[in-house]
Scaffold this motif. Structure first.
Motif, short mmCIF file in Angstrom:
data_model
loop_
_atom_site.label_atom_id
_atom_site.label_comp_id
_atom_site.label_asym_id
_atom_site.label_seq_id
_atom_site.Cartn_x
_atom_site.Cartn_y
_atom_site.Cartn_z
N ASP A 1 0.86 -1.19 0.00
CA ASP A 1 0.00 0.00 0.00
C ASP A 1 0.90 1.24 0.00
O ASP A 1 1.15 1.84 1.04
N LEU A 2 1.40 1.63 -1.17
CA LEU A 2 2.34 2.74 -1.27
C LEU A 2 1.71 4.07 -0.84
O LEU A 2 2.34 4.84 -0.11
N PRO A 3 0.48 4.38 -1.28
CA PRO A 3 -0.13 5.63 -0.81
C PRO A 3 -0.30 5.67 0.71
O PRO A 3 -0.11 6.71 1.34
N GLY A 4 -0.66 4.51 1.29
CA GLY A 4 -0.84 4.44 2.74
C GLY A 4 0.48 4.66 3.47
O GLY A 4 0.53 5.37 4.48
N GLU A 5 1.55 4.06 2.95
CA GLU A 5 2.87 4.25 3.57
C GLU A 5 3.29 5.71 3.49
O GLU A 5 3.80 6.28 4.46
N ARG A 6 3.06 6.32 2.32
CA ARG A 6 3.46 7.73 2.16
C ARG A 6 2.65 8.63 3.08
O ARG A 6 3.17 9.61 3.64
N ASN A 7 1.38 8.33 3.24
CA ASN A 7 0.53 9.11 4.13
C ASN A 7 1.03 9.03 5.57
O ASN A 7 1.05 10.04 6.30
N ALA A 8 1.44 7.83 5.99
CA ALA A 8 1.99 7.66 7.34
C ALA A 8 3.28 8.46 7.50
O ALA A 8 3.52 9.10 8.53
N LEU A 9 4.11 8.42 6.46
CA LEU A 9 5.36 9.18 6.50
C LEU A 9 5.08 10.67 6.61
O LEU A 9 5.79 11.39 7.34
#
Length: 223
Positions: free
Chosen positions: A1-9
């Motif tokens: 889940d790349l968008p989810g990871e980026r959002n967490a970052l």
């Protein structure tokens, strides 16, 4: 889940940036967010994180690293479609050179940023670049040129109602006139600067201008 990871970052970057803790970790998170944005083919997000990385490095006085990133960004063919970003990169380039005491290179970058600001009718950046060019001339001992730039910057700053910049330029004019031996003019600019900063209880410029005004008045009284 790349968008989810980026959002967490993004949230982690915000948290650590707000608390000014663990800046090295912030840089790691930003770099990962850049990589994810590239994988997602999201150029807008990529440059947002890239430029944030530059600002963090400038804050840490890591000028060489910041300049490397700026130079890479300025060579990016996609930049032509984003004139506002190019202008800001030139501003940051000038800041990095100026803080690194590379005065001539800073002058070149600020002049380019000024030209970009004029083309885009960005009066706020234009006013600030005129002020920075004035500071460079003052560093070089060219007091007449420093005063001329400061007066131009002050005029633009008043037009855009940039209170902070107005105060800064009054300070610059006070210092330049003092160095030119024009104490009466310098006192006048000090008084105008204090009118700007009177509402600030603690401000480095306010303290500086108060000390300068005391010195100027003492010299006038002893003359």
């Amino acid at each position: 889940d790349l968008p989810g990871e980026r959002n967490a970052l993004r949230h982690l970057i915000d948290i650590y940036s707000d608390t000014n803790k663990n800046t090295d970790l912030v840089l790691v998170y930003i770099q990962r967010a850049i990589e994810l944005s590239r994988q997602l083919d999201d150029y807008s997000a990529e440059v947002t994180y890239y430029d944030a990385q530059i600002l963090v490095l400038l804050t840490l006085n890591r000028h060489t690293e910041a300049l490397d990133l700026i130079e890479t960004a300025l060579k990016d063919s996609r930049l032509a479609k984003f004139p506002e970003r190019k202008m800001q990169l030139l501003v940051n380039c000038g800041n990095a050179y100026f803080d690194g005491n590379q005065i001539e290179a800073a002058n070149t970058a600020y002049e380019a940023a000024l030209e970009a600001a004029i083309r885009q009718q960005n009066w706020t950046v234009e006013a600030r670049m005129l002020g920075r060019l004035g500071a460079i001339q003052a560093e070089l001992g060219n007091l007449d040129a420093a005063i001329d730039y400061a007066e131009q910057s002050l005029k633009k700053a008043k037009q855009v109602e940039d209170t902070r910049l107005i105060g800064e330029q009054y300070c610059m004019l006070a210092l330049a006139n003092q160095d030119s031996g024009k104490n009466a003019e310098a006192i006048g600019y000090c008084e105008q600067a204090l009118e700007i900063f009177e509402k600030a209880t603690v401000d480095p410029l306010k303290e500086k201008i108060l000390n300068l005004l005391d010195d100027l008045r003492a010299k006038s009284n002893s003359a």
